[in-house]
Write an enzyme that holds these catalytic residues in place. Structure first.
Site, mmCIF file in Angstrom:
data_model
loop_
_atom_site.group_PDB
_atom_site.id
_atom_site.type_symbol
_atom_site.label_atom_id
_atom_site.label_comp_id
_atom_site.label_asym_id
_atom_site.label_seq_id
_atom_site.Cartn_x
_atom_site.Cartn_y
_atom_site.Cartn_z
ATOM 1 N N SER A 1 77.084 38.101 28.639
ATOM 2 C CA SER A 1 76.044 37.630 29.548
ATOM 3 C C SER A 1 76.258 36.155 29.856
ATOM 4 C CB SER A 1 74.685 37.814 28.865
ATOM 5 O OG SER A 1 73.708 37.074 29.544
ATOM 6 N N TYR B 1 69.931 36.155 21.551
ATOM 7 C CA TYR B 1 70.625 37.004 22.544
ATOM 8 C C TYR B 1 71.952 36.359 22.939
ATOM 9 C CZ TYR B 1 71.278 39.321 27.124
ATOM 10 O OH TYR B 1 71.777 40.011 28.200
ATOM 11 N N LYS C 1 75.696 37.747 22.448
ATOM 12 C CA LYS C 1 76.550 37.996 23.616
ATOM 13 C C LYS C 1 77.861 37.214 23.520
ATOM 14 C CE LYS C 1 74.413 40.990 26.196
ATOM 15 N NZ LYS C 1 74.884 42.384 26.124
HETATM 16 N N1 LIG Z 1 70.603 42.881 34.264
HETATM 17 C C1 LIG Z 1 71.242 41.726 34.148
HETATM 18 O O1 LIG Z 1 71.203 40.843 35.046
HETATM 19 C C2 LIG Z 1 72.049 41.454 32.932
HETATM 20 C C3 LIG Z 1 72.564 40.165 32.759
HETATM 21 C C4 LIG Z 1 73.382 39.916 31.657
HETATM 22 C C5 LIG Z 1 73.643 40.941 30.751
HETATM 23 N N2 LIG Z 1 73.078 42.162 30.936
HETATM 24 C C6 LIG Z 1 73.390 43.180 29.947
HETATM 25 O O2 LIG Z 1 73.692 44.401 30.591
HETATM 26 C C7 LIG Z 1 73.367 45.493 29.719
HETATM 27 C C8 LIG Z 1 72.530 46.508 30.477
HETATM 28 O O3 LIG Z 1 71.261 45.954 30.747
HETATM 29 P P1 LIG Z 1 70.333 46.372 31.995
HETATM 30 O O4 LIG Z 1 70.036 45.110 32.712
HETATM 31 O O5 LIG Z 1 70.911 47.499 32.717
HETATM 32 O O6 LIG Z 1 68.989 46.783 31.229
HETATM 33 P P2 LIG Z 1 68.277 48.217 30.993
HETATM 34 O O7 LIG Z 1 67.128 47.959 30.097
HETATM 35 O O8 LIG Z 1 67.993 48.845 32.314
HETATM 36 O O9 LIG Z 1 69.412 49.073 30.283
HETATM 37 C C9 LIG Z 1 69.687 48.974 28.919
HETATM 38 C C10 LIG Z 1 69.694 50.371 28.348
HETATM 39 O O10 LIG Z 1 70.086 50.301 26.973
HETATM 40 C C11 LIG Z 1 69.321 51.239 26.254
HETATM 41 N N3 LIG Z 1 69.256 50.857 24.842
HETATM 42 C C12 LIG Z 1 68.578 49.820 24.306
HETATM 43 N N4 LIG Z 1 68.745 49.800 22.971
HETATM 44 C C13 LIG Z 1 69.551 50.831 22.665
HETATM 45 C C14 LIG Z 1 70.088 51.315 21.446
HETATM 46 N N5 LIG Z 1 69.802 50.724 20.276
HETATM 47 N N6 LIG Z 1 70.913 52.387 21.481
HETATM 48 C C15 LIG Z 1 71.191 53.007 22.657
HETATM 49 N N7 LIG Z 1 70.668 52.601 23.848
HETATM 50 C C16 LIG Z 1 69.866 51.527 23.846
HETATM 51 C C17 LIG Z 1 67.970 51.201 26.926
HETATM 52 O O11 LIG Z 1 67.197 52.360 26.652
HETATM 53 C C18 LIG Z 1 68.323 51.031 28.389
HETATM 54 O O12 LIG Z 1 68.402 52.270 29.071
HETATM 55 C C19 LIG Z 1 72.689 44.866 28.513
HETATM 56 O O13 LIG Z 1 73.624 44.715 27.473
HETATM 57 C C20 LIG Z 1 72.251 43.514 29.007
HETATM 58 O O14 LIG Z 1 72.104 42.569 27.968
HETATM 59 C C21 LIG Z 1 72.293 42.458 31.999
#
Ligand SMILES: NC(=O)c1ccc[n+]([C@@H]2O[C@H](COP(=O)([O-])OP(=O)(O)OC[C@H]3O[C@@H](n4cnc5c(N)ncnc54)[C@H](O)[C@@H]3O)[C@@H](O)[C@H]2O)c1
Length: 301
Positions: free
Chosen positions: A154, A167, A171
């Site tokens: 991230s 976090y 990351k």
């Molecule tokens: N959205 C962004 O802009 C952004 C930015 C930087 C990093 N990220 C990273 O991208 C990844 C996806 O995030 P997102 O934005 O799609 O969020 P999201 O909440 O839509 O998706 C994350 C998914 O992970 C699942 N999850 C959580 N804990 C879990 C576990 N212990 N075991 C199995 N599944 C689990 C959740 O149920 C959810 O469906 C994450 O790692 C997040 O940190 C996202």
């Protein structure tokens, strides 16, 4: 352009019940990958569990004629990680790719850090990456063509963000995992990269069902697909992607300044501009290359 087909390659996507992971899983399946759709189905903070998000994504894939199995284990435990990889082995006997994407958020300023929340965040992100990629890596070593591992980092870890110390640490820890695993996987044809996505999801509080929305997860999916594919052009790299924008983020060392004998804090301060000058920076790819830089400086002139 030749289409990037997966021809039945088996790819695990964790956290694929919603957000970015769902987009990745759908794009992979549409390209002929057999997909393990893992999702615990808890809240954005990681509370609770629900089988329906992963099951629904599998339904969509099957309705489109693709192949997928659902898995509801948590990435946060070693047993969970093993079970997720076993689901791929049970269904199809191999693992070709894994995208460690599952994530939660429990933001808090460092002064007010709740250690239980911080541990939960590190467990899902950093340990989640280790718990899943370790058994996947072992399985991939048996493949004649190796495999692909994508770890989700991230901008908060790479660059920093208020309220995201735990976090961010997790990351950036995944970047450390990626850099060393890339070296260990080289002999077996296993490529490992890290992806820092930017997308509107429930984690960023701007979910939209419109796949053409400016920050739709679908606009990140192409790089997740490419990094999981046999033709992946990268190894050991970090990418940032969002809104159809794709960029490589790298770790650089300035040429620096050295005084092998009699160096003091005062002489260092006097030469600080040379220490930090970015002209001619280098990008060593391992600790061995840093040793080589140091050894060259120590050679008698
Ligand atoms: N959205 C962004 O802009 C952004 C930015 C930087 C990093 N990220 C990273 O991208 C990844 C996806 O995030 P997102 O934005 O799609 O969020 P999201 O909440 O839509 O998706 C994350 C998914 O992970 C699942 N999850 C959580 N804990 C879990 C576990 N212990 N075991 C199995 N599944 C689990 C959740 O149920 C959810 O469906 C994450 O790692 C997040 O940190 C996202």
């Amino acid at each position: 352009m030749t289409p990037l087909n997966f021809d039945g390659d088996v790819v695990i996507v964790t956290g694929a019940g919603g957000g970015l992971g769902r987009s990745y899983a759908l794009d992979l399946a549409r390209r002929g990958a057999r997909v393990v759709v893992n999702d615990l189905g808890g809240s954005a903070a990681g509370d609770g569990a629900d089988a329906s998000p992963a099951a629904q994504v599998v339904d969509v894939i099957r309705a489109e004629g693709g192949e997928a199995v659902a898995n509801f284990d948590s990435v946060a435990t070693q047993e969970g990680g093993k079970a997720i990889v076993q689901a791929a082995l049970d269904a199809w006997g191999r693992v070709d790719g894994v995208i460690c994407n599952a994530g939660i958020l429990r933001d808090r300023s460092f002064a007010k850090l709740d250690f239980n929340d911080a541990r939960a965040v590190v467990d899902v992100h950093l340990w989640g990456g280790i718990n899943v990629s370790q058994p996947a890596f072992v399985a991939m070593k048996d493949n004649p063509n190796g495999g692909r591992i994508v770890l989700t980092t991230s901008a908060s870890g790479l660059l920093g963000n208020f309220g995201q110390t735990a976090y961010g640490a997790a990351k950036m820890g995944l970047v450390g995992l990626m850099r060393s695993l890339r070296i260990e996987g080289e002999r077996s044809g296993i490529k490992v990269n890290a992806l820092a996505p930017i997308a509107g999801t429930r984690l960023t509080n701007n979910v939209s069902d419109d796949p053409s929305a400016p920050k739709a997860p679908d606009k990140v999916a192409p790089i997740a697909t490419l990094l999981a594919h046999r033709d992946c052009p990268a190894n050991g790299d970090i990418f940032m992607a969002g809104a159809g924008w794709f960029s490589r983020c790298f770790i650089g060392l300035t040429e620096g300044w050295s005084m092998p004998d009699n160096v003091t804090a005062e002489s260092l301060l006097a030469n600080w501009d040379k220490v930090t000058d970015e002209t001619g920076f280098q990008q060593p790819t391992s600790v061995i290359e840093v040793s080589e830089i140091l050894n060259r400086l120590l050679e008698p002139r």
